[in-house]
Scaffold this motif. Structure first.
Motif, PDB file in Angstrom:
ATOM      1  N   THR A  13      50.384 -12.139  21.206  1.00 44.36           N
ATOM      2  CA  THR A  13      49.473 -11.245  21.895  1.00 44.36           C
ATOM      3  C   THR A  13      49.491 -11.558  23.380  1.00 44.36           C
ATOM      4  O   THR A  13      49.232 -12.694  23.785  1.00 44.36           O
ATOM      5  CB  THR A  13      48.042 -11.412  21.361  1.00 44.36           C
ATOM      6  OG1 THR A  13      48.056 -11.157  19.956  1.00 44.36           O
ATOM      7  CG2 THR A  13      47.095 -10.456  22.043  1.00 44.36           C
ATOM      8  N   GLN A  22      38.452  -5.260  23.673  1.00 44.88           N
ATOM      9  CA  GLN A  22      39.052  -5.235  22.338  1.00 44.88           C
ATOM     10  C   GLN A  22      39.782  -6.534  22.040  1.00 44.88           C
ATOM     11  O   GLN A  22      39.627  -7.129  20.966  1.00 44.88           O
ATOM     12  CB  GLN A  22      40.023  -4.052  22.256  1.00 44.88           C
ATOM     13  CG  GLN A  22      40.697  -3.895  20.905  1.00 44.88           C
ATOM     14  CD  GLN A  22      41.621  -2.673  20.876  1.00 44.88           C
ATOM     15  OE1 GLN A  22      41.560  -1.819  21.753  1.00 44.88           O
ATOM     16  NE2 GLN A  22      42.467  -2.605  19.867  1.00 44.88           N
ATOM     17  N   ALA A  23      40.578  -7.020  23.013  1.00 43.99           N
ATOM     18  CA  ALA A  23      41.361  -8.232  22.783  1.00 43.99           C
ATOM     19  C   ALA A  23      40.463  -9.448  22.574  1.00 43.99           C
ATOM     20  O   ALA A  23      40.725 -10.280  21.693  1.00 43.99           O
ATOM     21  CB  ALA A  23      42.307  -8.472  23.965  1.00 43.99           C
ATOM     22  N   LEU A  25      37.382  -9.549  21.419  1.00 44.65           N
ATOM     23  CA  LEU A  25      36.717  -9.476  20.120  1.00 44.65           C
ATOM     24  C   LEU A  25      37.691  -9.791  18.995  1.00 44.65           C
ATOM     25  O   LEU A  25      37.386 -10.600  18.102  1.00 44.65           O
ATOM     26  CB  LEU A  25      36.121  -8.085  19.923  1.00 44.65           C
ATOM     27  CG  LEU A  25      35.256  -7.897  18.674  1.00 44.65           C
ATOM     28  CD1 LEU A  25      34.044  -8.814  18.724  1.00 44.65           C
ATOM     29  CD2 LEU A  25      34.816  -6.445  18.550  1.00 44.65           C
ATOM     30  N   PHE A  26      38.887  -9.195  19.036  1.00 41.27           N
ATOM     31  CA  PHE A  26      39.868  -9.420  17.980  1.00 41.27           C
ATOM     32  C   PHE A  26      40.412 -10.846  17.997  1.00 41.27           C
ATOM     33  O   PHE A  26      40.896 -11.341  16.980  1.00 41.27           O
ATOM     34  CB  PHE A  26      41.013  -8.424  18.092  1.00 41.27           C
ATOM     35  CG  PHE A  26      40.628  -7.022  17.699  1.00 41.27           C
ATOM     36  CD1 PHE A  26      39.472  -6.788  16.981  1.00 41.27           C
ATOM     37  CD2 PHE A  26      41.406  -5.933  18.062  1.00 41.27           C
ATOM     38  CE1 PHE A  26      39.098  -5.503  16.613  1.00 41.27           C
ATOM     39  CE2 PHE A  26      41.041  -4.634  17.697  1.00 41.27           C
ATOM     40  CZ  PHE A  26      39.886  -4.429  16.968  1.00 41.27           C
ATOM     41  N   PHE A  27      40.357 -11.501  19.156  1.00 38.58           N
ATOM     42  CA  PHE A  27      40.803 -12.883  19.237  1.00 38.58           C
ATOM     43  C   PHE A  27      39.707 -13.836  18.774  1.00 38.58           C
ATOM     44  O   PHE A  27      39.980 -14.856  18.136  1.00 38.58           O
ATOM     45  CB  PHE A  27      41.205 -13.214  20.678  1.00 38.58           C
ATOM     46  CG  PHE A  27      42.022 -14.473  20.802  1.00 38.58           C
ATOM     47  CD1 PHE A  27      43.380 -14.459  20.523  1.00 38.58           C
ATOM     48  CD2 PHE A  27      41.447 -15.659  21.194  1.00 38.58           C
ATOM     49  CE1 PHE A  27      44.138 -15.614  20.627  1.00 38.58           C
ATOM     50  CE2 PHE A  27      42.193 -16.822  21.311  1.00 38.58           C
ATOM     51  CZ  PHE A  27      43.546 -16.798  21.028  1.00 38.58           C
ATOM     52  N   LEU A  29      37.161 -13.174  16.611  1.00 36.33           N
ATOM     53  CA  LEU A  29      36.771 -13.056  15.211  1.00 36.33           C
ATOM     54  C   LEU A  29      37.593 -13.949  14.272  1.00 36.33           C
ATOM     55  O   LEU A  29      37.019 -14.607  13.391  1.00 36.33           O
ATOM     56  CB  LEU A  29      36.850 -11.588  14.769  1.00 36.33           C
ATOM     57  CG  LEU A  29      35.752 -10.675  15.344  1.00 36.33           C
ATOM     58  CD1 LEU A  29      35.955  -9.229  14.893  1.00 36.33           C
ATOM     59  CD2 LEU A  29      34.357 -11.173  14.956  1.00 36.33           C
ATOM     60  N   ILE A 172      45.585 -15.405  14.438  1.00 41.03           N
ATOM     61  CA  ILE A 172      45.674 -15.049  13.022  1.00 41.03           C
ATOM     62  C   ILE A 172      46.339 -16.149  12.199  1.00 41.03           C
ATOM     63  O   ILE A 172      45.871 -16.507  11.105  1.00 41.03           O
ATOM     64  CB  ILE A 172      46.448 -13.727  12.843  1.00 41.03           C
ATOM     65  CG1 ILE A 172      45.708 -12.590  13.550  1.00 41.03           C
ATOM     66  CG2 ILE A 172      46.620 -13.401  11.363  1.00 41.03           C
ATOM     67  CD1 ILE A 172      44.322 -12.326  12.990  1.00 41.03           C
TER      68      ILE A 172
END
Length: 502
Positions: A13, A22-23, A25-27, A29, A172
């Protein structure tokens, strides 16, 4: 070679270009998910030991878990320093340097962890004596601690790899293999404690062995995954020489990582001191505070995850010299911290009795005390969440001493000062009020550091690469509190500069 490096950057990423809200939050979580899994794993292991072996066995595990926490705390600091350097390298699209940093970190700490495991096996009785372990549980504690030491190489190496992967923009992969380790640990615990089929009944040592097996299997699986997916931080061929630690990079990781590890020790030691004060208030109050602490563990998790995510994102953007994005990442992280932590605080306050009953049972006289503690103190975690975001930002450029000083001041002069100084006037409420007072003071000092601390100034260490594996470092000493100067100056295209303040 440069084209290949560009392709490798694209496999992770790119936190320098992705939309910030967005990045982030997605990182955050997946990082939050890893923390929840780790905490839940400890709770489930405690349930297995307590129910299958009894109270003495559960008490014995406390000693091993404390030692493991202290060792992991120090490695966390060094891993965070490596994460920052890897993140800045990725921001400059210098994959070769990111691999040098990763190789140095792994190459130094794997042999060290093996030595710790071997020595720990033999000195476990001495460690328990130092901790003041009761004689009646010493044999159980010794068996548990010795096997725990054998698990440390896998646990520490996984910690390092997961943190460097996050520095590369990958949250991830650590989540996947944390889930694997937790699942295996939960399944193996009862099988190795009681025995099943060909598996012998190992008692309390079986619980520690389950943790060891789970982490070694997860580590091996993660390494296979990294190489099969050709993730950017894998080392192949001549790159394996990077496992021989570069002493100048190792020194930088140690100098920056040690204060971050000490921070965890400061927080833990201050909580132990508070426990001594709480214990004087009676058994019911102690039980209520213990239940409250369990709940607070989950309340603070979003803040910790956001702090780690902000640090990784900011490091990449500092590496790319995108200082306008650094400020926007920090503001976005602060907003998320208020929203996410605030939501958990609100839920906990609305369902405080039900939450207390999980740990205390429905008829415990400690429940009203726990509700009272929560209503006085839990709101302070909103300030704590914003502080973690600000600390995550300044640490991404190597500012590690001032956060340590701030936490020490908040934990000891402020928190203990309020708890002791107001006790004659407010009674036990002084203890609970000291928590939000300390958190708000932390936020005030962290805000001053962020706005005026000079952490943007890059002056302490420049690492230049002349070829894929050559590293030349020059160190210049500058006070951390110096005013910002030339913070926005572009890095030389011919050299990688990893900017970290002394």
């Amino acid at each position: 070679m440069e084209d290949f490096a560009e392709k490798q950057v694209a496999t992770a990423t790119d936190l320098t270009k992705a939309p910030i809200s967005q990045a982030l939050l997605f990182f955050a979580l997946p990082t939050l998910g890893s923390s929840v899994l780790q905490s839940a794993n400890g709770s489930i292991d405690a349930v297995w030991v307590g129910r299958l072996l009894g109270t003495d066995a559960l008490a014995a595990t406390t000693n091993g878990n404390l030692v493991m926490f202290l060792l992991t705390a120090f490695v966390f600091g060094f891993g965070m320093a490596a994460t920052i350097l890897v993140g800045q390298s990725f921001g400059r699209h210098d994959i070769a340097m990111a691999r040098v940093v990763t190789g140095t970190t792994v190459g130094a700490f794997v042999p060290l962890s093996i030595v710790v495991a071997i020595i720990g096996w033999f000195i476990a009785p001495d460690v328990l004596a130092l901790l003041g372990t009761q004689a009646e549980i010493e044999p159980l504690a010794r068996a548990y601690l010795q096997v725990t030491f054998l698990a440390m190489p896998a646990i520490l190496m996984q910690t390092i790899l997961m943190m460097t992967l996050r520095g590369s923009g990958d949250a991830i992969t650590p989540l996947m293999f944390m889930a694997l380790a937790v699942t295996l640990d939960v399944i193996l615990n009862p099988l190795l404690i009681l025995g099943s089929g060909p598996l012998p009944a190992l008692g309390i040592a079986g619980s520690a062995l389950a943790t060891a097996i789970a982490n070694y299997v997860s580590l091996i699986a993660m390494l296979i995954y990294i190489y099969r997916r050709n993730l950017p931080l894998r080392l192949r061929g001549d790159e394996l020489r990077d496992l021989l630690p570069d002493l100048k990079i190792l020194r930088l990781i140690f100098v920056k990582g040690l204060p971050m590890g000490i921070q965890m020790i400061v927080v833990s030691s201050s909580m132990l001191t508070m426990m001594r004060l709480v214990n004087r208030e009676g058994v019911d109050t102690t039980a209520a505070f213990g239940a409250t602490q369990q709940l607070w563990t989950y309340v603070q998790m979003p803040a910790m995850a956001l702090g780690a995510a902000v640090s990784a994102m900011v490091a990449q953007n500092i590496g790319a010299n995108l200082w306008d994005r650094v400020s926007r990442i920090t503001r976005t992280g602060a907003v998320y911290a208020v929203l996410m932590t605030g939501a958990l605080v609100l839920v906990l306050l609305l369902a405080d009795r039900q939450a207390m009953e999980i740990f205390l049972g429905s008829d415990s006289p400690a429940i009203p005390i726990g509700q009272h503690i929560g209503r006085i103190a839990t709101w302070g975690f909103v300030a704590f969440g914003v502080s973690m975001v600000l600390f995550g930002t300044v640490r991404a450029n190597g500012q590690v001493i001032w956060p340590l000083i701030i936490l020490f001041v908040s934990m000891y002069p402020v928190r203990l000062g309020v708890a002791l100084g107001l006790h004659d006037w407010l009674g036990s409420d002084a203890l609970w009020i000291s928590f939000p007072v300390a958190m708000v003071s932390t936020l005030a000092m962290a805000s001053i550091l962020y706005l005026h601390g000079g952490w943007r100034k890059s002056s302490s260490m420049d690492i230049e690469t002349h070829g894929p594996n050559a590293v030349v470092a020059e160190v210049s000493q500058t006070a951390e509190a110096a005013l910002p100067c030339n913070a926005l100056a572009p890095a030389s295209p011919a050299a990688l500069k990893i900017d970290v303040l002394d």
